[in-house]
Enzyme design. Structure first.
Site, mmCIF file in Angstrom:
data_model
loop_
_atom_site.group_PDB
_atom_site.id
_atom_site.type_symbol
_atom_site.label_atom_id
_atom_site.label_comp_id
_atom_site.label_asym_id
_atom_site.label_seq_id
_atom_site.Cartn_x
_atom_site.Cartn_y
_atom_site.Cartn_z
ATOM 1 N N TYR A 63 55.620 46.008 41.153
ATOM 2 C CA TYR A 63 56.381 47.277 40.673
ATOM 3 C C TYR A 63 57.810 47.365 40.668
ATOM 4 O O TYR A 63 58.442 47.825 39.953
ATOM 5 C CB TYR A 63 55.803 48.520 41.132
ATOM 6 C CG TYR A 63 54.345 48.495 40.827
ATOM 7 C CD1 TYR A 63 53.466 47.539 40.555
ATOM 8 C CD2 TYR A 63 53.630 49.775 41.152
ATOM 9 C CE1 TYR A 63 52.054 48.052 39.974
ATOM 10 C CE2 TYR A 63 52.250 50.231 40.946
ATOM 11 C CZ TYR A 63 51.539 49.256 40.324
ATOM 12 O OH TYR A 63 50.333 49.304 39.836
ATOM 13 N N LYS A 117 45.050 38.666 48.807
ATOM 14 C CA LYS A 117 44.639 37.539 47.978
ATOM 15 C C LYS A 117 45.286 36.292 48.539
ATOM 16 O O LYS A 117 45.851 35.234 47.842
ATOM 17 C CB LYS A 117 44.957 37.636 46.579
ATOM 18 C CG LYS A 117 44.175 36.676 45.531
ATOM 19 C CD LYS A 117 42.640 36.969 45.539
ATOM 20 C CE LYS A 117 42.033 36.165 44.464
ATOM 21 N NZ LYS A 117 40.367 36.003 44.695
ATOM 22 N N ASP A 131 39.278 40.881 45.555
ATOM 23 C CA ASP A 131 38.205 41.065 44.829
ATOM 24 C C ASP A 131 36.809 41.537 45.535
ATOM 25 O O ASP A 131 36.097 42.193 44.927
ATOM 26 C CB ASP A 131 37.902 39.745 44.178
ATOM 27 C CG ASP A 131 38.322 38.529 44.864
ATOM 28 O OD1 ASP A 131 38.570 38.575 46.080
ATOM 29 O OD2 ASP A 131 38.075 37.410 44.310
ATOM 30 N N ASP A 161 47.077 50.466 44.477
ATOM 31 C CA ASP A 161 47.144 51.347 43.292
ATOM 32 C C ASP A 161 45.754 51.054 42.503
ATOM 33 O O ASP A 161 44.986 52.514 42.357
ATOM 34 C CB ASP A 161 48.056 51.012 42.120
ATOM 35 C CG ASP A 161 48.310 51.865 41.141
ATOM 36 O OD1 ASP A 161 47.933 53.106 41.036
ATOM 37 O OD2 ASP A 161 49.186 51.715 40.084
ATOM 38 N N ASP A 210 42.504 54.221 42.849
ATOM 39 C CA ASP A 210 41.679 54.777 41.771
ATOM 40 C C ASP A 210 40.242 54.606 41.782
ATOM 41 O O ASP A 210 39.322 55.442 41.236
ATOM 42 C CB ASP A 210 42.435 54.448 40.340
ATOM 43 C CG ASP A 210 43.707 55.048 40.283
ATOM 44 O OD1 ASP A 210 44.056 55.948 41.035
ATOM 45 O OD2 ASP A 210 44.513 54.398 39.189
#
Length: 353
Positions: free
Chosen positions: A142, A187, A219, A243, A247
């Site tokens: 970001y 990851k 994942d 993020d 959600d």
């Protein structure tokens, strides 16, 4: 207690839910003899329209002079539907986080027994789920170097050791205060940045011997928060993963309109609902104000006002049990309550208890 609170209502449903959050704070101030002084400031699409900047210097000054920021949401369909837009409401949110040094986003995830049926998940998986996601908020893709032209685009995912160490410290200490279980989500089998995260986390484990630390690829974690949510106590992860993951957890609570958060760091702490601005619902009196109200509770608790925060939470629980709910979580055949009506019911509860 006297508190100076910056009010950033933003876009879409922001002004409607913010009005209810402030009304609840006023009821608490009246009941417990506190003084909360508010100063409003513009941000997001509203600020772009007014001054051409989604987080103008004047708004930053208001935030820096406050004890806390109560924020609602930014976002507008005009910008969502224009991928070439040079300035976006969300860039103001990123600028605010960076300028205030808000590197630690704390998002609690908990279930309400009376709303388990609203989740798409099985009730026996959900009941008793209670965990916190600590999302790094000022690094990663970001904020890394970016490029976009007609043929190529990239976002650089950069993390430094100090950035990783400080967010892991927040997560380990949070785990110590809870059930002493920390899950580091990364990851590391693919990304170099994740391998540095895992390396540093393993180095820090010995500083927190009372905390059980485990590691999970994003994942796998994104699946297990939905299939084994009771496994988790504290999750810590980088900006992008956090993020998306937080959600996703709206499937656990039954609505994004129930999830508050805090953003902590170097300067003024910020408290906000995790949902967006939902511009399609603006002005319709249908948006759920509970995440905004619970964010106000987190604000009070941050300053040690535990009794006050508990009363707000009790009022929210009571409203849900009484089926005083906005349409997306109302029981079939239940009475209609809008944003305003839910907020007024909670204020009335606080005043009468």
């Amino acid at each position: 207690m006297n508190l100076k609170i910056a009010i950033l209502a933003g876009d879409g449903i922001g002004p409607e839910i913010m009005k209810q959050g402030v009304a609840v704070l006023d009821a608490i101030a009246e009941k417990f003899n506190h003084k909360f002084e508010y100063k409003e400031a513009i941000c997001g699409a509203h600020a772009i329209d007014a001054v051409g900047d989604p987080y103008p210097d004047s708004t930053h000054q208001v935030c820096m002079e406050a004890d806390a920021v109560l924020f609602a949401a930014v976002g507008d369909l005009r910008f969502d539907n224009d991928p070439t837009a040079r300035i976006r409401p969300e860039t103001g949110l990123l600028a605010m986080r960076k300028k205030l040094g808000l590197y630690a986003n704390v998002r609690p995830v908990a279930t309400f027994d009376c709303l388990l049926h609203k989740s798409p998940l099985k009730e026996d998986l959900l009941r008793g789920a209670d965990f916190v996601v600590i999302r790094e908020l000022t690094g990663g893709m970001y904020f890394g170097e970016k490029h976009q032209d007609n043929d190529m685009a990239f976002d650089t995912n950069i993390y430094t050791r100090p950035e990783i160490e400080r967010i892991l410290k927040v997560a380990f200490e949070m785990a110590q205060k809870r059930r002493k279980h920390l899950t580091v989500v990364d990851k590391a089998n693919v990304l170099a940045s994740s391998r540095l995260w895992r390396q540093i986390a393993k180095e820090m484990e010995s500083q927190y011997p009372d905390v059980t630390t485990d590691y999970m690829f994003i994942d796998n974690a994104s699946m297990r928060v939905l299939t084994e949510p009771r496994f988790f106590d504290v999750i810590v992860t980088e900006n992008t993963f956090g993020d998306i993951l937080t959600d996703e957890t709206s499937c656990i609570t039954g609505s994004m309109g129930l999830q508050p958060s805090s953003s902590l760091g170097e300067h003024t702490p910020l408290f906000e609902p995790v949902h967006g601005s939902w511009p399609q619902a603006a002005g319709k009196n249908i948006a759920n104000p509970l995440a905004q109200i619970l964010s106000a509770a987190m604000l009070l608790e941050h300053f040690g006002l535990e009794k006050e925060g508990r009363l707000i939470r009790d009022a929210v629980d009571a409203s849900l049990e009484a089926n005083v709910r906005t349409p997306e979580i109302q029981v079939e055949g239940g009475a209609h309550y809008g944003t305003k009506e839910v907020g007024e019911w909670i204020v009335d509860y606080i005043r009468k208890v």
